[in-house]
Design a protein around this motif. Sequence first.
Motif, PDB file in Angstrom:
ATOM      1  N   PHE A  78       0.854  -1.197   0.000  1.00  0.00           N
ATOM      2  CA  PHE A  78       0.000   0.000   0.000  1.00  0.00           C
ATOM      3  C   PHE A  78       0.886   1.241   0.000  1.00  0.00           C
ATOM      4  O   PHE A  78       2.082   1.167   0.287  1.00  0.00           O
ATOM      5  N   THR A  79       0.287   2.369  -0.345  1.00  0.00           N
ATOM      6  CA  THR A  79       1.027   3.623  -0.422  1.00  0.00           C
ATOM      7  C   THR A  79       0.579   4.570   0.697  1.00  0.00           C
ATOM      8  O   THR A  79      -0.434   4.343   1.363  1.00  0.00           O
ATOM      9  N   VAL A  80       1.339   5.630   0.845  1.00  0.00           N
ATOM     10  CA  VAL A  80       0.972   6.672   1.822  1.00  0.00           C
ATOM     11  C   VAL A  80      -0.387   7.258   1.465  1.00  0.00           C
ATOM     12  O   VAL A  80      -1.230   7.500   2.336  1.00  0.00           O
ATOM     13  N   GLN A  81      -0.633   7.469   0.181  1.00  0.00           N
ATOM     14  CA  GLN A  81      -1.915   8.015  -0.265  1.00  0.00           C
ATOM     15  C   GLN A  81      -3.060   7.054   0.055  1.00  0.00           C
ATOM     16  O   GLN A  81      -4.171   7.488   0.392  1.00  0.00           O
ATOM     17  N   ASP A  82      -2.786   5.747  -0.061  1.00  0.00           N
ATOM     18  CA  ASP A  82      -3.802   4.751   0.289  1.00  0.00           C
ATOM     19  C   ASP A  82      -4.250   4.922   1.741  1.00  0.00           C
ATOM     20  O   ASP A  82      -5.446   4.849   2.049  1.00  0.00           O
TER      21      ASP A  82
END
Length: 221
Positions: A199-203
């Motif tokens: 997963f990403t920070v934006q997620d």
Amino acid sequence: MTLKEVFKQRFEELEEQASQLESSKKVLRTEIIGGTNEVDSNLLLSWKVKVKNLLSKVCGEDSQHFKQFEREEESGYYTTYGIFKAFKAVFLAAKEDFDGGYLSSIKTLVQAEVFDSELEQANELFSSGYYTAAAVIAGVVLETALRELCDRSGIPHGKLDKMNSDLAKAGVYNKLNQKRITAIADIRNSAAHGKQNEFTVQDVSDMIKDVSRFLADYLVD
């Protein structure tokens, strides 16, 4: 963003839309009745539906605000502007009471404050760069919310995916919400198992916002 902040923002958005609606007022003239003040009927309908939805969630359908709004729907005002002014009066009364802290049942208030506290913790961790921990906490808030919805609907508790499926089947929310909850749960599971590459920070940022919106939509009486 906490539940209170979500509702505050929505009140402000609808107040701004009310100003835009009022600016659409025009005088329509006919030979029979002369001039009448009217506003855009489509904009009025859209605004009315959104306000009624907000009142049902923030004030409750047993509140004087919501009941008065329904009475105004049945009053049979002569002009669209007259209808709008009546709705706006009820809306502004509710907004004033909300801003002053005079709305919500004790249960709803306590529940909202608990969720707010946990989401604030998630937001603080996120702001400090602890994205994995923030995702885990937001996921716990979501699972707790699903348990509460199951209690309200008479659905047995179970694993998150099972509760999610049962709630969607029961019509508590639609398939689109079910899919989003599944996606949020996947992020939570990856975070809980230390799989940051999944997963990403934006997620995580979107996850926290989505959980807050979900609580506002389905957990506030």
